[in-house]
Write an enzyme that holds these catalytic residues in place. Structure first.
Site, PDB file in Angstrom:
ATOM      1  N   HIS A   1       0.825  -1.221   0.000  1.00 24.71           N
ATOM      2  CA  HIS A   1       0.000   0.000   0.000  1.00 24.71           C
ATOM      3  C   HIS A   1       0.856   1.267   0.000  1.00 24.71           C
ATOM      4  O   HIS A   1       1.830   1.382   0.729  1.00 24.71           O
ATOM      5  CB  HIS A   1      -1.041  -0.002   1.114  1.00 24.71           C
TER       6      HIS A   1
ATOM      7  N   GLU B   1      -4.912   1.867   2.542  1.00 24.76           N
ATOM      8  CA  GLU B   1      -5.033   0.672   3.383  1.00 24.76           C
ATOM      9  C   GLU B   1      -5.223   1.061   4.843  1.00 24.76           C
ATOM     10  O   GLU B   1      -6.009   0.455   5.566  1.00 24.76           O
ATOM     11  CB  GLU B   1      -3.779  -0.205   3.245  1.00 24.76           C
TER      12      GLU B   1
ATOM     13  N   HIS C   1       3.605   2.564  12.601  1.00 22.25           N
ATOM     14  CA  HIS C   1       2.693   3.709  12.817  1.00 22.25           C
ATOM     15  C   HIS C   1       3.267   4.797  13.733  1.00 22.25           C
ATOM     16  O   HIS C   1       2.505   5.554  14.321  1.00 22.25           O
ATOM     17  CB  HIS C   1       1.347   3.251  13.400  1.00 22.25           C
TER      18      HIS C   1
ATOM     19  N   ASP D   1       6.217   0.633   6.667  1.00 24.75           N
ATOM     20  CA  ASP D   1       4.770   0.426   6.479  1.00 24.75           C
ATOM     21  C   ASP D   1       4.193   1.512   5.580  1.00 24.75           C
ATOM     22  O   ASP D   1       3.781   2.545   6.075  1.00 24.75           O
ATOM     23  CB  ASP D   1       4.081   0.410   7.843  1.00 24.75           C
TER      24      ASP D   1
HETATM   25 ZN   LIG Z   1       0.699  -1.514   6.304  1.00 25.50          ZN
END
Ligand SMILES: [Zn+2]
Length: 463
Positions: A281, A327, A425, A293
């Site tokens: 993503h 996402e 995150h 991420d």
């Molecule tokens: Zn992810």
């Protein structure tokens, strides 16, 4: 008769061995190319350091679409295009602020960040007493009497005993995703959650919170505090249950905006109607630069198509790279891609996702029929020299899940997960925490799997 039979058996054995040797050589070639002439790391450098965090609807997300499209164009794929998709736009606003007050005038600042999708606090912030709970069940058992007017503090840590840290995440994340909605029902004025992080440090970790169909007026602000902050607050509460907590969030949900999935493909030579997807993503959270991420998964997926082309391998099936948008806080890109595939009657047979960080690849997880899994297990030896032969059942990923149909195979790259949640995150999900070789090994493993899935027609009963 018996001699002819024996002869046939040895012919088959020789053929089988030749196929095995060819596969070994082909896979070696992918790894050599990835490790000596890889592009993934340079792409990731640009995405992370020139563009940065790519929250859906942001200028950076738009820049990432333009950049990856141009880079795919430069690869000389057979087709590159943008698939429009409307995405939610949530903005953090000016930085959040929090402190605990043990008695009037005695305060300690606590690192905090709003959870994605949260409403803001009133302009003056929220200040209230704190009720610490370990679970949604404990919240329920306390009920309105204990919760009304309070800030609920969810403090159940991720289970450090689990080797698969994604399981530890899965076992704790309900506090973040549903805590605010559930606490609001008992009259809480705010929710703070211990960050989803196995390590004790000072970074708060964001992530989505979901109010469900709770009307706007009943929504309460939700934020994460660092693991050190959570330990400190919990200890202070035990010494003094009257502690007050203050926090101020400045976030806002805006109207949906237009964005895109970025797609490129190599057309299949003999079975172009059978489509295999590889993707990650393109959006990310906004605190770091989204290198792990999921910048890593995006550049690895692009690298798969580049390596296939560069090695001279001509796939039978169509191989498509898809960089999914949104996402993190909506999954709109994954849903849109699947819906359009359905509408067009496209036949997807296999999809591979990389969305577990750019760490050393250990293997893959698979969602497949028994017979396909048996076929896959037959390839294990080919991955053994690269220490990526840990094949397990259960796999895929959030963005490819909506594509799943009977007979189709979904797979997810499984990198070593021990360090992932120290970055996930948070502000320290940044480029310098991705190791070049680890990233490249992941891309090579993914290319090898796509190659085998093409050659041996994995998931061929899919439609
Ligand atoms: Zn992810």
């Amino acid at each position: 008769m018996k001699r002819i039979y024996m002869l046939l058996i040895s012919v088959f054995q020789v053929l089988n061995l030749t196929a095995q040797t060819n596969d070994q050589e082909q896979i070696r070639k992918f790894y050599d190319l990835a490790l000596t002439q890889g592009k993934a790391y340079d792409w990731l450098n640009y995405l992370s350091n020139q563009i940065g965090g790519r929250l859906s609807g942001s200028v950076q997300a738009e820049q990432a679409v333009t950049y990856t499209r141009a880079e795919m164009d430069a690869l000389g794929l057979d087709r590159v295009w943008l698939q429009p998709v409307m995405v939610p736009k949530w903005v953090r606003g000016t930085p959040e602020f929090a402190y605990l007050e043990s008695k009037p005038g005695y305060t300690s600042n606590i690192p905090i960040c709003a959870l994605g999708g949260s409403v803001a606090t009133p302009p003056g912030g929220v200040k209230a007493g704190v009720v610490e709970v370990q679970s949604l069940e404990e919240l329920e058992s306390l009920g309105r009497e204990k919760i009304n007017g309070k800030i609920v503090f969810f403090n159940r840590p991720m289970d450090p005993k689990l080797l698969n840290t994604f399981q530890a995440y899965g076992g704790a994340v309900d506090q973040r995703s549903s805590g605010a909605a559930r606490a609001a029902a008992y009259g809480a004025v705010g929710v703070i959650v211990r960050s989803m992080n196995l390590r004790l440090d000072d970074y708060p970790h964001t992530g989505s919170t979901n109010y469900g169909d709770l009307p706007d007026k009943d929504r309460i602000p939700a934020a994460a505090i660092s693991t050190n902050g959570a330990e400190f607050l919990s200890t202070t509460l035990k010494l003094n249950p009257e502690v007050q907590f203050y926090f101020k969030l400045n976030c806002k949900q805006l109207e949906d905006v237009q964005s895109y999935n970025v797609i490129g493909e190599i057309s299949g030579s003999s079975k172009p109607e059978e489509i295999m997807v590889v993707g990650g993503h393109l959006d990310s959270w906004d605190l770091g630069d989204g290198a792990h991420d999921d910048g890593a998964g995006c550049v690895q997926s692009m690298e798969v198509l580049r390596l296939l082309k560069k090695s001279g391998y001509k796939p039978k099936r169509t191989i498509r790279v898809v960089l999914f948008m949104n996402e993190e806080n909506g999954l709109r890109g994954g849903r849109k891609y699947a819906a359009e595939a359905d509408q067009k009657g496209e036949k997807h047979v296999f999809a591979l996702e990389s969305d577990a960080g750019g760490f050393t690849p250990r293997g893959f997880g698979f969602d497949s029929s028994d017979s396909d899994f048996e076929k896959i297990m037959g390839w294990k030896d080919l991955f053994e020299p690269y220490l990526s032969d840990h094949f397990t059942r259960g796999g895929g990923g959030a963005d490819i899940r909506p594509l799943k149909k009977e007979g189709m195979v979904l797979a997810g790259l499984r990198p070593d997960s021990q360090r992932y949640f120290a970055h996930h995150h948070a502000q320290n999900d940044t480029f310098e925490h991705v190791n070049r070789r680890e990233l490249e090994l992941g891309a090579a493993a993914m290319t090898s799997l796509l190659y085998l899935a093409d050659k041996y027609e994995l998931g061929s009963t899919g439609n």
